[in-house]
Design an enzyme around this catalytic site. Structure first.
Site, PDB file in Angstrom:
ATOM      1  N   MET A  83       0.837  -1.197   0.000  1.00 52.82           N
ATOM      2  CA  MET A  83       0.000   0.000   0.000  1.00 52.82           C
ATOM      3  C   MET A  83       0.874   1.250   0.000  1.00 52.82           C
ATOM      4  O   MET A  83       0.427   2.335   0.390  1.00 52.82           O
ATOM      5  CB  MET A  83      -0.958  -0.002   1.195  1.00 52.82           C
ATOM      6  CG  MET A  83      -2.008  -1.094   1.100  1.00 52.82           C
ATOM      7  SD  MET A  83      -3.554  -0.737   1.985  1.00 52.82           S
ATOM      8  CE  MET A  83      -2.962  -0.618   3.656  1.00 52.82           C
ATOM      9  N   GLY A  84       2.116   1.092  -0.439  1.00 54.74           N
ATOM     10  CA  GLY A  84       3.008   2.238  -0.539  1.00 54.74           C
ATOM     11  C   GLY A  84       3.605   2.638   0.795  1.00 54.74           C
ATOM     12  O   GLY A  84       3.619   1.862   1.748  1.00 54.74           O
ATOM     13  N   LEU A 102       6.731   3.012   1.348  1.00 57.29           N
ATOM     14  CA  LEU A 102       7.650   1.884   1.435  1.00 57.29           C
ATOM     15  C   LEU A 102       8.774   2.103   2.444  1.00 57.29           C
ATOM     16  O   LEU A 102       9.251   3.217   2.628  1.00 57.29           O
ATOM     17  CB  LEU A 102       8.258   1.606   0.053  1.00 57.29           C
ATOM     18  CG  LEU A 102       7.261   1.295  -1.067  1.00 57.29           C
ATOM     19  CD1 LEU A 102       8.007   0.960  -2.353  1.00 57.29           C
ATOM     20  CD2 LEU A 102       6.314   0.167  -0.689  1.00 57.29           C
ATOM     21  N   HIS A 151       9.432  -3.634   3.120  1.00 59.56           N
ATOM     22  CA  HIS A 151       8.935  -3.869   1.760  1.00 59.56           C
ATOM     23  C   HIS A 151      10.085  -4.218   0.818  1.00 59.56           C
ATOM     24  O   HIS A 151       9.967  -5.123  -0.018  1.00 59.56           O
ATOM     25  CB  HIS A 151       8.236  -2.614   1.226  1.00 59.56           C
ATOM     26  CG  HIS A 151       7.014  -2.210   1.975  1.00 59.56           C
ATOM     27  ND1 HIS A 151       6.962  -1.068   2.737  1.00 59.56           N
ATOM     28  CD2 HIS A 151       5.795  -2.787   2.081  1.00 59.56           C
ATOM     29  CE1 HIS A 151       5.762  -0.947   3.265  1.00 59.56           C
ATOM     30  NE2 HIS A 151       5.035  -1.986   2.899  1.00 59.56           N
ATOM     31  N   GLU A 160       5.908 -11.369   7.420  1.00 61.04           N
ATOM     32  CA  GLU A 160       5.315 -12.085   8.544  1.00 61.04           C
ATOM     33  C   GLU A 160       4.783 -11.154   9.633  1.00 61.04           C
ATOM     34  O   GLU A 160       4.133 -11.626  10.566  1.00 61.04           O
ATOM     35  CB  GLU A 160       6.336 -13.056   9.136  1.00 61.04           C
ATOM     36  CG  GLU A 160       6.685 -14.195   8.183  1.00 61.04           C
ATOM     37  CD  GLU A 160       7.661 -15.204   8.778  1.00 61.04           C
ATOM     38  OE1 GLU A 160       8.150 -14.951   9.908  1.00 61.04           O
ATOM     39  OE2 GLU A 160       7.930 -16.216   8.130  1.00 61.04           O
ATOM     40  N   SER A 187       4.704   1.192   7.944  1.00 64.29           N
ATOM     41  CA  SER A 187       4.425   2.522   7.389  1.00 64.29           C
ATOM     42  C   SER A 187       3.790   3.425   8.432  1.00 64.29           C
ATOM     43  O   SER A 187       3.953   4.647   8.388  1.00 64.29           O
ATOM     44  CB  SER A 187       3.504   2.390   6.172  1.00 64.29           C
ATOM     45  OG  SER A 187       4.098   1.581   5.180  1.00 64.29           O
TER      46      SER A 187
END
Length: 277
Positions: free
Chosen positions: A29-30, A32, A36, A145, A183
C-alpha cells in the site's frame, strides 16, 4: 516502468511470459520502507521479473479517518523501486469500477484478532489480493510475517480457490530497538516513538514466561498490564494462538507451534506485532 491499469499490466506480463519468465509480485500500500524492500529483494532472487503494486485499498479500511491519514508517498516509493521491472499503481476506479459487486470472504481465520476489531478488513484485503493475483499473472507472491494473520488468510484462500500462485513469507524486519518496521511508524510523535519498542520487549517477556511454564492466561494478563503501564491503550488484544489456525492456546502442547500476537494503540497510532513462542 509504471503501469496504471490492468490492461497495461496484462500486456507487459504477456510479453514476459512468452519468453518463459517467471513473475514475482509484491503487493503493497506504498509508504515503502526496508521491510517492503526486503520482499522485493526476495522476489528478485527467485523470479525473472518482479512487479510491485502500490494501492491504498479503501475496502480494507473500516475507519474513514484511518484511510484518509494513511501515509502516501508515490514519488519516493517509485524512486526506491528503480530496479523493479514493473510498478503497478492503479486508481480506485480502475480496481473497483462502477457496478463492482464481488468480494472474497474467508471463514474462521477472519473471525478473531484483527477481524474482531476491524470489521470487513479481511474481506477487503482478500478481494484486492485475489484481483492482483489475477491481474499480474504472478507465479509467486511475497508477504511479510509482521501481518501474521493476514498471511494465514492469504494462504487459505489461495489454496481454497486453487489459485496458481506460490505464497512466500519473509521475516519481520525491525529497527535496532526492536520496533517492527511499519508505514504507520512515521505517524508516531517523537515521545511515542521512544516508547513504541516496549511493545516488542513486553511480548518477548511474555513469551519467555510462557516457555518457562507460567500459565498462558496469567502471562497474558501480566503482559497487558505492562503495556498499559508504559502508555499503550486501548489494547485490542495480546493473544497466544496456534500459529496456523490462530485458535487461542490454553497451554503449551508438544509439537504445536504457538504465536504471540498483539495490537495496541500508542498516541492513537495502532501498532501490531507477533513473535514465535
Amino acid at each position: 516502468m509504471i503501469l496504471r491499469d490492468s490492461a497495461a499490466l496484462r500486456s507487459r506480463v504477456t510479453e514476459w511470459k512468452k519468453t518463459g519468465a517467471s513473475i514475482g509480485l509484491v503487493p503493497t500500500m506504498g509508504a515503502l520502507h526496508e521491510g517492503h524492500l526486503s520482499l522485493v529483494r526476495a522476489a528478485q532472487a527467485e523470479c525473472a521479473r518482479v512487479i510491485v503494486s502500490i494501492f491504498v485499498n479503501p475496502t480494507q479500511f473500516n475507519n474513514a479517518h484511518d484511510l484518509a491519514n494513511y501515509p502516501r508517498s508515490e514519488a519516493a516509493d517509485v524512486a526506491l523501486l528503480a530496479g523493479v521491472d514493473g510498478i503497478f499503481i492503479p486508481t480506485v476506479e480502475a480496481m473497483y469500477p462502477e457496478g463492482y459487486s464481488t468480494s472474497v470472504q474467508v471463514s474462521g481465520l477472519t473471525d478473531r484478532l484483527e477481524g474482531a476489531h476491524r470489521p470487513g478488513h479481511f474481506s477487503g484485503m482478500a478481494t484486492v489480493v485475489t484481483k492482483l493475483f489475477g491481474m499480474s499473472g504472478a507465479d509467486r507472491a511475497y508477504f511479510g510475517e509482521k501481518d501474521w494473520q493476514q498471511l494465514q488468510i492469504i494462504r487459505r484462500f489461495t489454496q481454497d480457490l486453487n489459485l496458481p500462485v506460490s505464497i512466500t513469507s519473509c521475516p519481520t524486519l525491525r529497527e535496532a530497538d526492536g520496533l517492527a518496521l511499519s508505514s504507520r511508524n512515521r505517524r508516531l510523535p517523537e515521545a511515542a516513538r521512544l516508547r513504541a519498542p516496549r511493545l516488542h520487549a513486553i511480548m518477548q517477556e511474555t513469551a519467555w514466561a510462557i516457555r518457562a511454564g507460567r500459565p498462558i492466561a496469567a502471562a497474558l494478563t501480566a503482559g497487558e498490564a505492562d503495556l498499559e503501564a508504559v502508555g499503550f491503550g486501548p489494547i485490542d488484544y495480546l493473544a497466544c494462538c496456534d500459529a496456523q489456525t490462530l485458535m487461542p492456546a490454553r497451554e503449551m502442547t508438544p509439537g504445536q507451534t504457538l504465536r504471540l500476537l498483539a495490537a495496541a494503540a500508542l498516541d492513537s497510532v495502532r501498532l501490531i506485532d507477533n513473535i514465535v513462542i
